[in-house]
Scaffold this motif. Structure first.
Motif, short mmCIF file in Angstrom:
data_model
loop_
_atom_site.label_atom_id
_atom_site.label_comp_id
_atom_site.label_asym_id
_atom_site.label_seq_id
_atom_site.Cartn_x
_atom_site.Cartn_y
_atom_site.Cartn_z
N VAL A 112 10.73 30.94 78.57
CA VAL A 112 10.18 32.08 79.30
C VAL A 112 10.36 33.37 78.51
O VAL A 112 11.43 33.62 77.94
CB VAL A 112 10.86 32.23 80.68
CG1 VAL A 112 10.18 33.34 81.48
CG2 VAL A 112 10.81 30.92 81.44
N LYS A 113 9.29 34.18 78.50
CA LYS A 113 9.36 35.51 77.91
C LYS A 113 8.67 36.49 78.85
O LYS A 113 7.67 36.15 79.48
CB LYS A 113 8.70 35.53 76.53
CG LYS A 113 9.46 34.73 75.48
CD LYS A 113 8.82 34.86 74.11
CE LYS A 113 9.61 34.06 73.07
NZ LYS A 113 9.01 34.16 71.72
N THR A 114 9.22 37.69 78.93
CA THR A 114 8.61 38.75 79.73
C THR A 114 8.21 39.89 78.81
O THR A 114 8.72 40.02 77.70
CB THR A 114 9.58 39.26 80.81
OG1 THR A 114 10.72 39.86 80.16
CG2 THR A 114 10.04 38.12 81.71
N CYS A 115 7.28 40.70 79.31
CA CYS A 115 6.78 41.80 78.48
C CYS A 115 6.26 42.90 79.39
O CYS A 115 5.67 42.62 80.44
CB CYS A 115 5.67 41.29 77.57
SG CYS A 115 4.99 42.56 76.47
N ALA B 60 10.69 29.41 86.26
CA ALA B 60 9.98 28.78 85.15
C ALA B 60 10.95 28.07 84.22
O ALA B 60 10.67 26.98 83.71
CB ALA B 60 9.17 29.82 84.39
N SER B 61 12.09 28.68 84.01
CA SER B 61 13.10 28.07 83.13
C SER B 61 13.61 26.76 83.71
O SER B 61 13.85 25.79 82.98
CB SER B 61 14.25 29.05 82.92
OG SER B 61 15.22 28.52 82.06
N LEU C 29 3.27 30.94 90.83
CA LEU C 29 3.82 30.56 89.53
C LEU C 29 4.14 29.07 89.50
O LEU C 29 3.85 28.38 88.51
CB LEU C 29 5.08 31.38 89.24
CG LEU C 29 5.78 31.09 87.92
CD1 LEU C 29 4.85 31.35 86.74
CD2 LEU C 29 7.06 31.91 87.79
N GLN C 30 4.71 28.56 90.59
CA GLN C 30 5.05 27.14 90.67
C GLN C 30 3.80 26.27 90.53
O GLN C 30 3.81 25.25 89.84
CB GLN C 30 5.74 26.84 92.00
CG GLN C 30 6.22 25.41 92.16
CD GLN C 30 7.44 25.12 91.30
OE1 GLN C 30 8.41 25.87 91.33
NE2 GLN C 30 7.39 24.06 90.51
N MET C 31 2.71 26.70 91.17
CA MET C 31 1.46 25.95 91.07
C MET C 31 0.92 25.96 89.65
O MET C 31 0.41 24.95 89.15
CB MET C 31 0.43 26.52 92.05
CG MET C 31 0.70 26.17 93.50
SD MET C 31 -0.63 26.67 94.63
CE MET C 31 -0.27 28.42 94.82
N GLY C 32 1.03 27.10 88.98
CA GLY C 32 0.57 27.17 87.60
C GLY C 32 1.39 26.29 86.68
O GLY C 32 0.84 25.61 85.79
N LEU C 33 2.70 26.26 86.89
CA LEU C 33 3.58 25.41 86.07
C LEU C 33 3.27 23.93 86.29
O LEU C 33 3.26 23.14 85.34
CB LEU C 33 5.04 25.70 86.43
CG LEU C 33 5.55 27.13 86.18
CD1 LEU C 33 6.95 27.29 86.75
CD2 LEU C 33 5.52 27.47 84.70
#
Length: 362
Positions: free
Chosen positions: A35-38, A28-29, A125-129
């Motif tokens: 980018v943040k994770t939780c 994502a970066s 994730l790539q498709m969402g981005l």
């Protein structure tokens, strides 16, 4: 819309244990996303991160967590584009590591080894981005002219009640009734179901009271002996043509061809051009359905309260019950008319009935 992107990857519900979150963050970066994770984006801390970033100007969020079918309200932010990437159900839960083992340390160093679960997560994730870069917030469609008049079709108990409610809120209302008088079938009732506690006895019909109440509102117009010939347009901007019952006008809605007119003498279906020519001939004198009546009245909304018709059994339909053979076997509408006259008398001889049997037909 000027977009400020943010990607948020949840580690809860087994996502963090099954996937390499650092690799997903790196992907994502590389696409230019902050980018943040939780541990749990749907938790108090996770939602606080999202709300804080939205307040700071982030308006295009990719949330890689659970299915978009759940927690819709939690991840909804006004004025923002939100793209949900389903890592939980579509990746982790459907491809458990018990069946699709995580790579060993040796396999991690093997460039030919493919971790299919991690690759699937990266692809989603790539498709969402990519998708969120293409999506824009929909612009609301605004009518140039918006009518606030309401048309109520039907002057029975339902139509009158709707008209009164609308008029009390300040709207202009027009009631259209095809009969010479208002009331519909409710005007023929002897009694009606109770509307107040303790709901034990039938009460006198309220229809006449409601008809009188119409006179208290200057913003209600009543058109009796009138029907709607055509409604064209869209919500907020309807053009309506009225006429008298039985009247034929150019803005009557064109009728489709009956089946017998769609075939030639041999029974073969006509070609498209001949069908169209026959359709025009059949509807000669009527304007095309897409033609607006320049003299039509404008309305913003239409309430359809056209009422109901008492069921009329076909000849012989209930012969096994005696209907049609005995004048003393009647429909509920016929019985209501008998009851409205006073005592329950048999149609056959006019004598008072000693007992009445009701048959509820499915």
């Amino acid at each position: 819309m000027s977009k400020k992107y943010g990607a948020y990857i949840c580690q809860g519900c087994g996502i963090g244990e099954s996937l390499d979150i650092d690799k997903l963050s790196e992907k994502a970066s590389d696409e230019g996303f902050a980018v943040k994770t939780c541990p749990a984006l749907c938790g108090k801390d996770g939602l606080a991160i999202l709300k804080q970033d939205v307040a700071g100007g982030v308006n295009a969020l990719v949330i890689a967590a659970c299915s978009p079918r759940v927690l819709y309200d939690a991840f909804r932010f006004d004025g923002c584009i939100v793209e949900r990437v389903n890592l939980r159900e579509q990746v982790v839960w459907s491809h458990p590591r018990a069946t699709w083992p995580a790579p060993t340390e040796e396999q991690k160093d093997d460039e030919t080894f493919i971790d299919h679960v991690q690759m699937m997560a990266a692809d989603y994730l790539q498709m969402g981005l990519a998708k969120i870069k293409k999506v824009e917030l929909p612009a609301p469609y605004k009518l140039e002219t918006l009518s606030r008049k309401i048309l109520v079709i039907g002057g029975g108990i339902t139509g009158i009640s709707a008209a009164l409610d609308a008029a009390k809120t300040g709207y202009e209302v027009t009631i259209v009734e095809k009969e010479p008088a208002l009331g519909g079938n409710a005007a023929k009732w002897r009694k009606q179901l109770p509307t107040e506690y303790p709901f034990e006895k039938s009460t006198a019909p309220v229809i006449q009271t409601k008809i009188k109440e119409l006179g208290n509102f200057s913003n209600i117009q009543v058109k009796t002996s009138t029907v709607v010939a055509r409604i064209a347009g869209q919500p907020g901007d309807f053009t309506v043509t009225f006429k008298q019952p039985g009247e034929k006008i150019e803005f009557d809605v064109p009728f489709p061809l009956p089946p017998e007119m769609k075939v030639d003498e041999s029974g073969k279906e006509l070609e498209a051009e001949k069908l169209h020519a026959r359709y025009l001939e059949y509807n000669q004198g009527r304007q095309d359905i897409l033609t607006f009546d320049p003299n039509g009245e404008k309305f913003g909304a239409v309430v359809l309260a056209a009422g109901w018709r008492p069921y009329q059994p076909q000849e012989g339909e209930y012969a096994h019950l005696g209907f049609g053979a005995s004048p003393d076997v009647v429909t509920n509408a016929q019985f209501e008319a008998i009851a409205a006259a006073g005592k329950i008398k048999r149609p056959s001889d006019g004598k008072e009935a000693k007992s009445v049997v009701f048959i509820q037909s499915p």
